[in-house]
Design an enzyme around this catalytic site. Structure first.
Site, PDB file in Angstrom:
ATOM      1  N   GLY A   1     -11.465   0.084  22.175  1.00  2.15           N
ATOM      2  CA  GLY A   1     -10.574   0.048  21.013  1.00  2.15           C
ATOM      3  C   GLY A   1     -10.900   1.155  20.028  1.00  2.15           C
ATOM      4  O   GLY A   1     -10.774   0.992  18.811  1.00  2.15           O
TER       5      GLY A   1
ATOM      6  N   GLY B   1      -8.531   2.299  17.116  1.00  2.36           N
ATOM      7  CA  GLY B   1      -8.138   1.373  16.054  1.00  2.36           C
ATOM      8  C   GLY B   1      -8.691   1.794  14.695  1.00  2.36           C
ATOM      9  O   GLY B   1      -9.452   2.761  14.588  1.00  2.36           O
TER      10      GLY B   1
ATOM     11  N   ASP C   1     -10.016   3.695  25.020  1.00  5.59           N
ATOM     12  CA  ASP C   1      -8.860   2.967  24.475  1.00  5.59           C
ATOM     13  C   ASP C   1      -7.732   3.075  25.495  1.00  5.59           C
ATOM     14  O   ASP C   1      -7.874   3.805  26.477  1.00  5.59           O
ATOM     15  CB  ASP C   1      -8.433   3.583  23.120  1.00  5.59           C
ATOM     16  CG  ASP C   1      -7.732   2.558  22.235  1.00  5.59           C
ATOM     17  OD1 ASP C   1      -6.752   1.945  22.710  1.00  5.59           O
ATOM     18  OD2 ASP C   1      -8.144   2.356  21.091  1.00  5.59           O
TER      19      ASP C   1
ATOM     20  N   ASP D   1      -8.306   0.265  30.169  1.00  7.24           N
ATOM     21  CA  ASP D   1      -7.642  -1.008  29.933  1.00  7.24           C
ATOM     22  C   ASP D   1      -8.747  -2.060  30.013  1.00  7.24           C
ATOM     23  O   ASP D   1      -9.387  -2.226  31.058  1.00  7.24           O
ATOM     24  CB  ASP D   1      -6.588  -1.227  31.029  1.00  7.24           C
ATOM     25  CG  ASP D   1      -5.945  -2.609  30.937  1.00  7.24           C
ATOM     26  OD1 ASP D   1      -6.449  -3.457  30.173  1.00  7.24           O
ATOM     27  OD2 ASP D   1      -4.954  -2.842  31.645  1.00  7.24           O
TER      28      ASP D   1
ATOM     29  N   TYR E   1      -4.879 -15.284  17.288  1.00  8.49           N
ATOM     30  CA  TYR E   1      -5.949 -14.301  17.040  1.00  8.49           C
ATOM     31  C   TYR E   1      -7.199 -15.039  16.564  1.00  8.49           C
ATOM     32  O   TYR E   1      -8.304 -14.826  17.074  1.00  8.49           O
ATOM     33  CB  TYR E   1      -5.451 -13.308  15.994  1.00  8.49           C
ATOM     34  CG  TYR E   1      -6.468 -12.353  15.424  1.00  8.49           C
ATOM     35  CD1 TYR E   1      -7.133 -11.428  16.235  1.00  8.49           C
ATOM     36  CD2 TYR E   1      -6.731 -12.335  14.043  1.00  8.49           C
ATOM     37  CE1 TYR E   1      -8.037 -10.525  15.685  1.00  8.49           C
ATOM     38  CE2 TYR E   1      -7.621 -11.431  13.497  1.00  8.49           C
ATOM     39  CZ  TYR E   1      -8.277 -10.531  14.312  1.00  8.49           C
ATOM     40  OH  TYR E   1      -9.164  -9.641  13.771  1.00  8.49           O
TER      41      TYR E   1
ATOM     42  N   LYS F   1     -10.801 -15.503  18.409  1.00  7.71           N
ATOM     43  CA  LYS F   1     -12.054 -15.031  17.805  1.00  7.71           C
ATOM     44  C   LYS F   1     -13.077 -16.172  17.662  1.00  7.71           C
ATOM     45  O   LYS F   1     -14.271 -15.953  17.840  1.00  7.71           O
ATOM     46  CB  LYS F   1     -11.781 -14.359  16.452  1.00  7.71           C
ATOM     47  CG  LYS F   1     -11.083 -13.001  16.580  1.00  7.71           C
ATOM     48  CD  LYS F   1     -11.993 -11.940  17.212  1.00  7.71           C
ATOM     49  CE  LYS F   1     -11.354 -10.573  17.263  1.00  7.71           C
ATOM     50  NZ  LYS F   1     -12.243  -9.527  17.786  1.00  7.71           N
TER      51      LYS F   1
END
Ligand code: AKB
Length: 308
Positions: A3, A6, A29, A44, A134, A138
């Site tokens: 990521g 981001g 990413d 991925d 989300y 988490k």
């Protein structure tokens, strides 16, 4: 770094390269990252075989696992969010369990909190019954981290990031994004259309504090890390009306309009302020930026970018 394109990934990659050398931090990413972000690999996060290959080929020792779908985007595709947010983490925890890497960073969030969580000065150990997928992913991630540490001795470390405010990019898909978008609108002379109501208090943090917290947590001695779910982390709390008032002190012409949408309900299910005393005690966490200092720096940095 997964990521790495981001909001946090980009800045964290840069900070780690300053510490360890450009070639020693691999950015990955599913989208190509900004120009100077070499070495970069397409990855991925659901491709387990490729992850194992990369770790082996590049002799990776630590993984900062930032790839995730955030709170607002997650609601459009809950199954995909669960899959991406949990299965990538599982592969990385297994890599650590198998002795292929020796330390993992997992970002958690204030989205783990829900309506049954005390809203003010939220303690470290509280009921975690989030309203978004989300948040659900988490909380589950935190529990997996704890499990892998207890059962297999995996050195996984985590913080619950508040909303992060940074000048390096405009975040997408989150509920706290308004606190970055507002700067870009008012600095281009546009009225900002805020998707949260004026009095919506949320815990927030300037990007430099967030990066420093991450680096400090990851370099702390193992025995001082007493929480293996995720540490509460705090710097400031404010509402849209308050950040607007602070911006207006520097840009008197700044304008804001309020048009709350579905994200209002998400924000209302989170807490207002955080008790992060465990992080302060265990690894000496201390924030540097409050609302006033953050607003001044954001305006300065984004104005500089606009001047080119
Ligand atoms: C979001 O708004 O979804 C994120 C977060 C608080 O985790 N910025």
């Amino acid at each position: 770094m997964t990521g790495a394109n981001g909001q946090i990934g980009r800045v964290l990659t840069h900070a780690l390269r300053e510490q360890h050398g450009q070639q020693n931090v691999i950015a990955s990413d599913i989208v190509q990252v900004a120009d100077d972000n070499e070495p970069y690999l397409f990855l991925d996060i659901l491709n387990e075989t490729r992850l194992y290959e990369i770790v082996e080929d590049y002799q990776i020792t630590q993984v900062y696992h930032l790839a995730a779908i955030l709170s607002a985007s997650g609601e459009w595709n809950p199954l995909k969010t669960w899959n991406i947010n949990l299965n990538g983490l599982l592969t990385i925890l297994n890599l650590a369990k198998d002795g292929k890497i020796n330390r993992v960073f997992f970002p958690s969030t204030i989205a783990v909190f829900g309506k049954t969580t005390p809203r003010v000065n939220t303690p470290q150990d509280v009921p975690l019954v989030p309203e978004t997928i989300y948040g659900v992913s988490k909380v589950s991630g935190e529990l997996l981290c704890h499990y892998y540490h207890q059962k297999y001795g995996v050195d996984v470390r985590s913080v619950r990031y508040p909303g992060i405010i940074g000048y390096q990019s405009v975040p997408h898909g989150g509920t706290t994004d308004y606190a970055v978008e507002i700067f870009h609108s008012v600095l281009t002379g546009e009225a900002y259309k805020c998707f949260l109501a004026p009095d919506t208090y949320l815990p927030m943090m300037y990007i430099s504090d967030a990066i420093r917290a991450t680096l400090e947590l990851m370099s702390a001695p193992s025995e001082s890390i007493k929480t293996r779910t995720s540490y509460n982390l705090s710097a400031m709390s404010f509402s849209p009306a308050e950040i607007y008032a602070e911006i207006k002190k520097i840009i008197p012409a700044a304008e804001i309009e309020y048009e709350p949408d579905f994200r209002q309900e998400i924000a209302a299910s989170w807490t207002e302020s955080i008790d992060d005393s465990a992080a302060r005690t265990d690894w000496n966490w201390q924030p540097e930026y409050d609302l006033e200092k953050m607003v001044r720096d954001m305006i300065e940095k984004i104005s500089d970018q606009m001047r080119g």
